[in-house]
Design a protein around this motif. Structure first.
Motif, PDB file in Angstrom:
ATOM      1  N   GLU A   1      31.528  40.596  30.178  1.00 44.48           N
ATOM      2  CA  GLU A   1      30.253  41.548  29.981  1.00 44.48           C
ATOM      3  C   GLU A   1      30.201  42.746  31.030  1.00 44.48           C
ATOM      4  N   GLU A   2      30.218  41.936  32.238  1.00 52.75           N
ATOM      5  CA  GLU A   2      30.316  42.767  33.419  1.00 52.75           C
ATOM      6  C   GLU A   2      31.397  43.564  33.728  1.00 52.75           C
ATOM      7  N   GLU A   3      31.464  44.717  34.011  1.00 50.82           N
ATOM      8  CA  GLU A   3      32.738  45.436  34.340  1.00 50.82           C
ATOM      9  C   GLU A   3      33.220  45.141  35.563  1.00 50.82           C
ATOM     10  N   TYR A   4      34.463  45.009  35.479  1.00 48.39           N
ATOM     11  CA  TYR A   4      35.279  44.875  36.938  1.00 48.39           C
ATOM     12  C   TYR A   4      34.968  43.492  37.942  1.00 48.39           C
ATOM     13  N   VAL A   5      34.516  42.363  37.307  1.00 49.09           N
ATOM     14  CA  VAL A   5      34.093  41.198  37.850  1.00 49.09           C
ATOM     15  C   VAL A   5      34.979  39.993  37.813  1.00 49.09           C
ATOM     16  N   PHE A   6      35.080  39.580  36.464  1.00 52.65           N
ATOM     17  CA  PHE A   6      35.963  38.373  36.235  1.00 52.65           C
ATOM     18  C   PHE A   6      37.306  38.757  35.380  1.00 52.65           C
ATOM     19  N   LEU A   7      38.457  38.470  35.945  1.00 51.98           N
ATOM     20  CA  LEU A   7      39.657  38.686  35.210  1.00 51.98           C
ATOM     21  C   LEU A   7      39.772  37.842  33.943  1.00 51.98           C
ATOM     22  N   LYS A   8      40.590  38.464  32.883  1.00 53.86           N
ATOM     23  CA  LYS A   8      41.033  37.702  31.777  1.00 53.86           C
ATOM     24  C   LYS A   8      41.500  36.604  31.977  1.00 53.86           C
ATOM     25  N   ASN A   9      41.193  35.685  31.173  1.00 53.27           N
ATOM     26  CA  ASN A   9      41.590  34.146  31.220  1.00 53.27           C
ATOM     27  C   ASN A   9      43.272  34.104  31.379  1.00 53.27           C
ATOM     28  N   ASP A  10      43.839  34.712  30.414  1.00 56.32           N
ATOM     29  CA  ASP A  10      45.331  34.694  30.371  1.00 56.32           C
ATOM     30  C   ASP A  10      46.052  35.796  31.116  1.00 56.32           C
ATOM     31  N   ILE A  11      45.441  36.260  32.356  1.00 55.38           N
ATOM     32  CA  ILE A  11      46.150  37.345  32.851  1.00 55.38           C
ATOM     33  C   ILE A  11      47.683  36.710  33.581  1.00 55.38           C
ATOM     34  N   LYS A  12      48.672  37.679  33.647  1.00 55.94           N
ATOM     35  CA  LYS A  12      49.829  37.245  34.230  1.00 55.94           C
ATOM     36  C   LYS A  12      50.223  38.273  35.477  1.00 55.94           C
ATOM     37  N   ILE A  13      51.059  37.756  36.274  1.00 50.39           N
ATOM     38  CA  ILE A  13      51.344  38.527  37.492  1.00 50.39           C
ATOM     39  C   ILE A  13      52.197  39.889  36.935  1.00 50.39           C
ATOM     40  N   GLU A  14      53.017  39.369  36.059  1.00 47.45           N
ATOM     41  CA  GLU A  14      53.866  40.307  35.623  1.00 47.45           C
ATOM     42  C   GLU A  14      53.182  41.657  35.036  1.00 47.45           C
ATOM     43  N   GLU A  15      51.959  41.459  34.377  1.00 46.16           N
ATOM     44  CA  GLU A  15      51.173  42.498  33.960  1.00 46.16           C
ATOM     45  C   GLU A  15      50.691  43.430  35.213  1.00 46.16           C
ATOM     46  N   ILE A  16      50.262  42.760  36.232  1.00 48.94           N
ATOM     47  CA  ILE A  16      49.770  43.509  37.335  1.00 48.94           C
ATOM     48  C   ILE A  16      50.820  44.139  38.125  1.00 48.94           C
ATOM     49  N   ASN A  17      52.051  43.516  38.318  1.00 46.41           N
ATOM     50  CA  ASN A  17      53.056  44.246  38.682  1.00 46.41           C
ATOM     51  C   ASN A  17      53.486  45.683  38.022  1.00 46.41           C
ATOM     52  N   LYS A  18      53.664  45.458  36.625  1.00 46.55           N
ATOM     53  CA  LYS A  18      54.150  46.372  35.845  1.00 46.55           C
ATOM     54  C   LYS A  18      53.212  47.745  35.994  1.00 46.55           C
ATOM     55  N   THR A  19      51.719  47.291  36.049  1.00 46.95           N
ATOM     56  CA  THR A  19      50.625  48.393  35.886  1.00 46.95           C
ATOM     57  C   THR A  19      50.653  49.329  37.190  1.00 46.95           C
ATOM     58  N   ARG A  20      51.098  48.398  38.269  1.00 45.80           N
ATOM     59  CA  ARG A  20      50.998  49.047  39.682  1.00 45.80           C
ATOM     60  C   ARG A  20      52.377  50.248  39.882  1.00 45.80           C
ATOM     61  N   MET A  21      53.326  49.598  39.513  1.00 48.48           N
ATOM     62  CA  MET A  21      54.821  50.494  39.379  1.00 48.48           C
ATOM     63  C   MET A  21      54.402  51.948  38.427  1.00 48.48           C
ATOM     64  N   GLU A  22      53.653  51.637  37.500  1.00 51.82           N
ATOM     65  CA  GLU A  22      53.332  52.686  36.663  1.00 51.82           C
ATOM     66  C   GLU A  22      52.513  53.928  37.242  1.00 51.82           C
ATOM     67  N   LEU A  23      51.716  53.114  37.801  1.00 48.26           N
ATOM     68  CA  LEU A  23      50.535  53.926  38.876  1.00 48.26           C
ATOM     69  C   LEU A  23      51.135  54.846  39.802  1.00 48.26           C
ATOM     70  N   GLU A  24      51.993  54.034  40.623  1.00 48.30           N
ATOM     71  CA  GLU A  24      52.711  54.642  41.537  1.00 48.30           C
ATOM     72  C   GLU A  24      53.602  55.812  41.239  1.00 48.30           C
ATOM     73  N   GLU A  25      54.007  56.025  40.097  1.00 45.20           N
ATOM     74  CA  GLU A  25      55.048  57.014  39.579  1.00 45.20           C
ATOM     75  C   GLU A  25      54.318  58.035  39.116  1.00 45.20           C
ATOM     76  N   ILE A  26      52.831  58.074  39.070  1.00 44.66           N
ATOM     77  CA  ILE A  26      52.124  59.400  38.653  1.00 44.66           C
ATOM     78  C   ILE A  26      51.977  60.235  40.191  1.00 44.66           C
ATOM     79  N   ARG A  27      52.295  61.571  39.847  1.00 46.59           N
ATOM     80  CA  ARG A  27      52.553  62.616  40.972  1.00 46.59           C
ATOM     81  C   ARG A  27      51.046  63.149  40.944  1.00 46.59           C
TER      82      ARG A  27
END
Length: 352
Positions: A66-92
């Motif tokens: 319920e609290e925003e930006y505190v706990f990570l979801k239980n089934d989080i994967k490193i692949e999700e984090i890396n993919k999101t980071r690459m897409e964010l870096e491509e934004i100009r």
């Protein structure tokens, strides 16, 4: 000479004019390209804004609770984090991204730049928390499934080292103070307590197993109580085996003490019989002294009686008169071990 000179001047002038025309043309072209890039940047604001909005939703989905930006979801994967980071870096969103001057940057891109910086910081927080959670899991035999709830009975690895805990403590100290950090610190405390208990128990066992150490039953009982607090099965088995060696040491010491213990001889108090004193009116039973008459009365000694050494018993002579008077052996009951009485002298006429 004059023609040749003038010809050279003409060629130089023509070359200068050509260079100037090229420079002017390059500048005009460069300005046109810059204007085109500025125009592209202006048109890209809408598309970049849309991508940032989608990435913000993706990043939000990496959190849980319920609290925003505190706990990570239980089934989080490193692949999700890396993919999101690459897409964010491509934004100009900067002038450098579009290769235009800062003064020509469209107003809308500055706002997108602030949004991108915020999402980058949030994604960095996710990445740091993920790595710390991963390192926390390495301290235990099972991974934490739900970081929002504390698993109190979690078990440490049998090869866990103090350095691993200290390294993790340093990383956590740099994280923002929130419920997630408090939960990680709870797991660090649990691992530290279990490791300290195991190390203290090992030191105690090593001390008791040293040659010459006297081990008592109380020491052994304390060991068993401490072993019960160990959660790791491998460590518990190892400590139990060493405790059995301590128990054997107690038996050896007790056996040695039994052998060296001197024999204690109990003194039996000898019971002494004391004859009962008959009542005053009851006559005393007669005593056969070898010279009494058949009447059973005892003849009082006279002054003329011979000395003790001259009695029949001492001379060894037997008088038949005594045997006839007594009629054989005296059947009067005799008390056990009576006190000796003085011998009576023989009756007159018995002496030869």
């Amino acid at each position: 000479m004059n023609k040749t000179y003038l010809k050279g001047i003409g060629i130089a002038a023509a070359a200068a004019i050509a260079v100037g025309i090229c420079l002017i043309g390059f500048r005009i072209s460069s300005n046109r390209q810059h204007e085109q890039r500025v125009a592209y940047a202006e048109t890209a604001v809408a598309s970049e804004q849309l991508q940032l909005t989608e990435l913000a939703e993706t990043i939000d989905e990496l959190y849980a609770g319920e609290e925003e930006y505190v706990f990570l979801k239980n089934d989080i994967k490193i692949e999700e984090i890396n993919k999101t980071r690459m897409e964010l870096e491509e934004i100009r969103v900067t002038a450098e991204d579009f290769k235009i001057r800062e003064t020509s940057l469209p107003a809308g891109l500055q706002e997108l730049s602030d949004q991108k910086a915020s999402l980058t910081e949030r994604l960095s927080d996710i990445s740091s928390k993920f790595e710390i959670q991963k390192q926390t899991n390495t301290m235990f035999t099972t991974e934490v499934k739900n970081w929002q709830k504390l698993e109190k009975n979690i078990i440490i690895q049998d090869e866990l080292k103090t350095a691993t805990i200290e390294e993790l403590q340093t990383k956590v100290a740099d994280m923002p103070e929130d419920d997630w950090r408090e939960r990680i610190e709870d797991y660090i405390d649990s691992a530290s307590e279990q490791l300290t208990t195991a190390e203290d128990l090992q030191k105690q066992l090593d001390e008791l197993l040293k040659d010459g150490t006297v081990v008592t039953q109380e020491d052994y009982d304390q060991l068993l109580a401490a072993i019960e607090e160990i959660r790791n099965p491998k460590l518990k088995e190892k400590f139990t085996e060493q405790a059995n060696q301590v128990a054997a040491k107690i038996e050896t010491i007790e056996s040695s003490e039994e052998i060296e213990e001197p024999e204690v001889i109990e003194e039996v108090e000898e019971e002494i019989w004391v004859p009962q004193t008959p009542p005053a009116n009851q006559p005393t039973p007669p005593t056969n002294n070898g010279g009494g008459s058949g009447s059973g009365e005892t003849t009082p000694p006279s002054d003329d009686s011979p000395s003790d050494g001259e009695t029949d018993g001492d001379t060894g002579e037997d008088t038949g008169e005594d045997d006839n008077d007594t009629g054989g052996e005296d059947t009067t009951p005799q008390p056990s071990e009576p006190e000796p009485e003085p011998e009576l002298p023989p009756e007159p006429g018995t002496e030869e």
